[in-house]
Write a protein that holds these residues in place. Structure first.
Motif, PDB file in Angstrom:
ATOM      1  N   GLN A 113      50.647  48.778  24.610  1.00 40.04           N
ATOM      2  CA  GLN A 113      49.598  48.470  25.596  1.00 40.04           C
ATOM      3  C   GLN A 113      50.251  48.432  26.978  1.00 40.04           C
ATOM      4  O   GLN A 113      50.618  47.373  27.478  1.00 40.04           O
ATOM      5  CB  GLN A 113      48.928  47.132  25.276  1.00 40.04           C
ATOM      6  N   PRO A 114      50.417  49.591  27.625  1.00 44.03           N
ATOM      7  CA  PRO A 114      51.207  49.678  28.848  1.00 44.03           C
ATOM      8  C   PRO A 114      50.610  48.992  30.070  1.00 44.03           C
ATOM      9  O   PRO A 114      51.307  48.807  31.072  1.00 44.03           O
ATOM     10  CB  PRO A 114      51.324  51.190  29.077  1.00 44.03           C
ATOM     11  N   PHE A 115      49.332  48.588  29.993  1.00 49.00           N
ATOM     12  CA  PHE A 115      48.712  47.948  31.156  1.00 49.00           C
ATOM     13  C   PHE A 115      48.450  46.453  30.947  1.00 49.00           C
ATOM     14  O   PHE A 115      47.827  45.810  31.790  1.00 49.00           O
ATOM     15  CB  PHE A 115      47.416  48.669  31.523  1.00 49.00           C
ATOM     16  N   LEU A 116      48.934  45.924  29.841  1.00 49.30           N
ATOM     17  CA  LEU A 116      48.815  44.486  29.606  1.00 49.30           C
ATOM     18  C   LEU A 116      49.635  43.742  30.658  1.00 49.30           C
ATOM     19  O   LEU A 116      50.781  44.092  30.925  1.00 49.30           O
ATOM     20  CB  LEU A 116      49.329  44.143  28.206  1.00 49.30           C
ATOM     21  N   THR A 117      49.052  42.694  31.251  1.00 51.46           N
ATOM     22  CA  THR A 117      49.749  41.958  32.309  1.00 51.46           C
ATOM     23  C   THR A 117      50.231  40.601  31.805  1.00 51.46           C
ATOM     24  O   THR A 117      49.684  40.042  30.851  1.00 51.46           O
ATOM     25  CB  THR A 117      48.824  41.718  33.514  1.00 51.46           C
ATOM     26  N   GLU A 181      39.198  36.361  28.158  1.00 51.41           N
ATOM     27  CA  GLU A 181      38.850  37.593  28.865  1.00 51.41           C
ATOM     28  C   GLU A 181      39.960  38.079  29.798  1.00 51.41           C
ATOM     29  O   GLU A 181      40.586  37.296  30.511  1.00 51.41           O
ATOM     30  CB  GLU A 181      37.576  37.376  29.680  1.00 51.41           C
ATOM     31  N   VAL A 182      40.191  39.404  29.762  1.00 51.78           N
ATOM     32  CA  VAL A 182      41.092  40.036  30.725  1.00 51.78           C
ATOM     33  C   VAL A 182      40.244  40.611  31.861  1.00 51.78           C
ATOM     34  O   VAL A 182      39.028  40.744  31.741  1.00 51.78           O
ATOM     35  CB  VAL A 182      41.926  41.154  30.062  1.00 51.78           C
ATOM     36  N   ASN A 183      40.908  40.972  32.958  1.00 52.10           N
ATOM     37  CA  ASN A 183      40.174  41.451  34.133  1.00 52.10           C
ATOM     38  C   ASN A 183      39.816  42.930  34.054  1.00 52.10           C
ATOM     39  O   ASN A 183      38.882  43.383  34.701  1.00 52.10           O
ATOM     40  CB  ASN A 183      40.999  41.199  35.403  1.00 52.10           C
ATOM     41  N   SER A 184      40.590  43.682  33.251  1.00 46.99           N
ATOM     42  CA  SER A 184      40.371  45.121  33.186  1.00 46.99           C
ATOM     43  C   SER A 184      40.440  45.590  31.745  1.00 46.99           C
ATOM     44  O   SER A 184      41.325  45.170  30.982  1.00 46.99           O
ATOM     45  CB  SER A 184      41.424  45.853  34.019  1.00 46.99           C
ATOM     46  N   ALA A 185      39.545  46.504  31.384  1.00 43.14           N
ATOM     47  CA  ALA A 185      39.541  47.053  30.026  1.00 43.14           C
ATOM     48  C   ALA A 185      40.843  47.785  29.716  1.00 43.14           C
ATOM     49  O   ALA A 185      41.281  47.856  28.563  1.00 43.14           O
ATOM     50  CB  ALA A 185      38.364  48.009  29.861  1.00 43.14           C
TER      51      ALA A 185
END
Length: 202
Positions: A113-117, A181-185
């Motif tokens: 998941q390369p965009f997980l923050t 909840e995350v901010n971006s899908a």
């Protein structure tokens, strides 16, 4: 207030069959994707970190504080990786007479998941600190990964078979599931899905 102890289990034993190459080595911001995930976990600073993998090109570069569990039986599914990690964690805890390694819950995370923050990962962790259930990241109410299971679900996790991971346990306890909840899908999208979307757009 008591701070609950977390074991993070990094699942990195898959075959990358859809991606066409070892996706864990795919560069994200100039570092391999598996290292991107490890960096997120390091900032979280859990009690234990366990990496389940079959790739020597990864294990030879791993921080010595990370417990490496080999899994060459990937045909047994993701549940096998999860169970190898839980059993290793239990052995570590039982061998420690000081109780310093007692674990209150397990966070299961994949490496693709390369965009997980870190902000979302930490939000998940902080939410679980106030709960004694299952916590998972989500977007608009749709559950994704990673997921944290409280210690009380371990017997059920150890009883699963096949490539279903912890989904079976979650489905049995939907009333005990907390979505964060995350901010971006994009944060919950894996690299395989991104590859397919890119191919469709070409």
């Amino acid at each position: 207030m008591y701070k609950k102890s977390l074991c993070v289990v990094i699942l990195a034993a898959g075959n990358s069959s859809r991606f066409g190459a070892n996706k864990l080595l795919y560069p994200i911001n100039n570092i391999p994707m598996y290292q991107y995930t490890l960096n997120l976990i390091k900032k979280l600073n859990p009690k234990q970190t366990i990496l389940v993998t079959k790739y020597p090109e990864i294990t030879k570069k791993i921080d010595p504080n990370i417990i490496i569990i080999p899994n060459y039986d990937t045909h047994l599914g993701q549940s096998h990786s999860m169970q190898l990690a839980i059993k290793a964690s239990q052995q570590l805890s039982s061998a420690d007479n000081t109780n310093d390694n007692n674990i209150d819950g397990y966070l299961f995370i994949v490496c693709d998941q390369p965009f997980l923050t870190f902000a979302s990962l930490n939000k998940l962790y902080q939410t679980w600190q106030k709960k004694d259930n299952i916590c998972a990241l989500s977007y608009k109410g749709k559950r994704g990964n990673p997921v944290i299971f409280a210690q009380k679900y371990v017997p059920e996790l150890l009883a699963i078979h096949g490539d279903k991971g912890g989904r079976i346990v979650i489905q049995k306890h939907l009333d005990e599931l907390t979505l964060v909840e995350v901010n971006s899908a994009k944060e919950l999208v894996d690299i395989d899905t991104l590859s397919i979307l890119n191919e469709l757009q070409d």
